[in-house]
Scaffold this active site. Structure first.
Site, PDB file in Angstrom:
ATOM      1  N   SER A  86       0.831  -1.191   0.000  1.00 35.80           N
ATOM      2  CA  SER A  86       0.000   0.000   0.000  1.00 35.80           C
ATOM      3  C   SER A  86       0.877   1.256   0.000  1.00 35.80           C
ATOM      4  CB  SER A  86      -0.970  -0.055   1.184  1.00 35.80           C
ATOM      5  OG  SER A  86      -2.010   0.880   1.042  1.00 35.80           O
ATOM      6  N   HIS A  88      -4.639  -1.700  -4.089  1.00 39.91           N
ATOM      7  CA  HIS A  88      -6.001  -2.109  -3.705  1.00 39.91           C
ATOM      8  C   HIS A  88      -6.979  -1.890  -4.866  1.00 39.91           C
ATOM      9  CE1 HIS A  88      -4.172  -2.296   0.171  1.00 39.91           C
ATOM     10  NE2 HIS A  88      -4.074  -0.984   0.297  1.00 39.91           N
TER      11      HIS A  88
END
Length: 243
Positions: free
Chosen positions: A135, A171
């Site tokens: 991330s 994501h």
């Protein structure tokens, strides 16, 4: 014996949750260790940075426990309230893998620059230390990407370390606003060619070349988004399934 070329493993994965609590390192993190070419007879040296999450001590404990189970020699480099090591830049050069956790990529970049870690990471990368993360710990190696660092509404971040000359979308399958914002930013020129990962997917770079997409979870994908002839084009890459 460092990696053959400067190497980044940029992911939307790296962890798996244990049934009774805690975490274990997942396939993309183990791949980063493999690419580091650790000499036989010693444990892989892995340093974890949780800057993007504010150096949460409880999670550092989980990282140490996961490292013990995986057979890693684990160090946690905290920057709050001060660096936890005397010479972070020198320490990074002794490691096989550096793994960066998720959270606020905007805050991470600001704090790293205050402490000179932007240049330290470039030196470590060039020396063959494998850089990885999830991330925010993925986006940071690129020129920029999409982030919720500034609030619930996703916004662009464009001041990444730039080791990799692309944008990065994380994501991609689990947060509905990620894909359309990547397309919007590529279309407007805010981001150039952008490489994206579904949850559980990692993107592997040798130098600045994307050489492979891998996945910890079946059915997931990686994507290259670029502008061609005034239109935004998305190409899916089929990842290799990790053990």
């Amino acid at each position: 014996m460092p990696a053959e070329r400067p190497t980044v493993v940029a992911t939307s994965g790296g962890w798996t949750r244990r049934e009774r609590g805690g975490i274990d390192w997942a396939g993309t993190a183990h791949l980063a260790v493999e690419l580091a070419r650790v000499p036989s007879g010693r444990r892989p040296r892995l340093t974890y940075l949780g800057t993007a999450g504010g150096d949460q001590r409880y999670f550092s404990g989980e990282v140490h426990a996961a490292g013990e189970r995986a057979g890693f020699e684990t160090t946690v480099l905290d920057l709050f309230p001060m660096p936890s090591l005397d010479d972070p830049a020198a320490h990074l050069l002794t490691q096989d893998v550096v793994w960066v956790g998720g959270g606020s990529v905007a805050n991470l970049l600001a704090v790293w620059r205050v402490h000179g870690l932007d240049e330290a990471f470039r030196a470590a990368w060039q020396a063959g230390v494998v850089l990885g993360g999830v991330s925010a710990g993925s986006i940071c190696w690129f020129r920029g990407g999409t982030t919720d660092s500034f609030g619930p509404v996703l916004r662009p971040v464009t001041n990444g370390l730039g080791l990799l000359p692309y944008g990065n979308g994380v994501h991609y399958d689990s947060e509905a606003r990620r894909r359309p914002l990547v397309h919007e930013l590529v279309g407007s020129g805010v981001l150039g060619e952008t490489h994206c990962s579904d949850d559980g997917v990692g993107l592997v770079y040798a130098g600045t070349d994307l050489v492979e997409a891998v996945t910890e979870v079946p059915g997931k994908g990686a994507y290259v988004v670029r502008r061609e002839g005034g239109e935004v084009v998305e190409t899916r890459l089929e990842p290799r399934r990790l053990p």
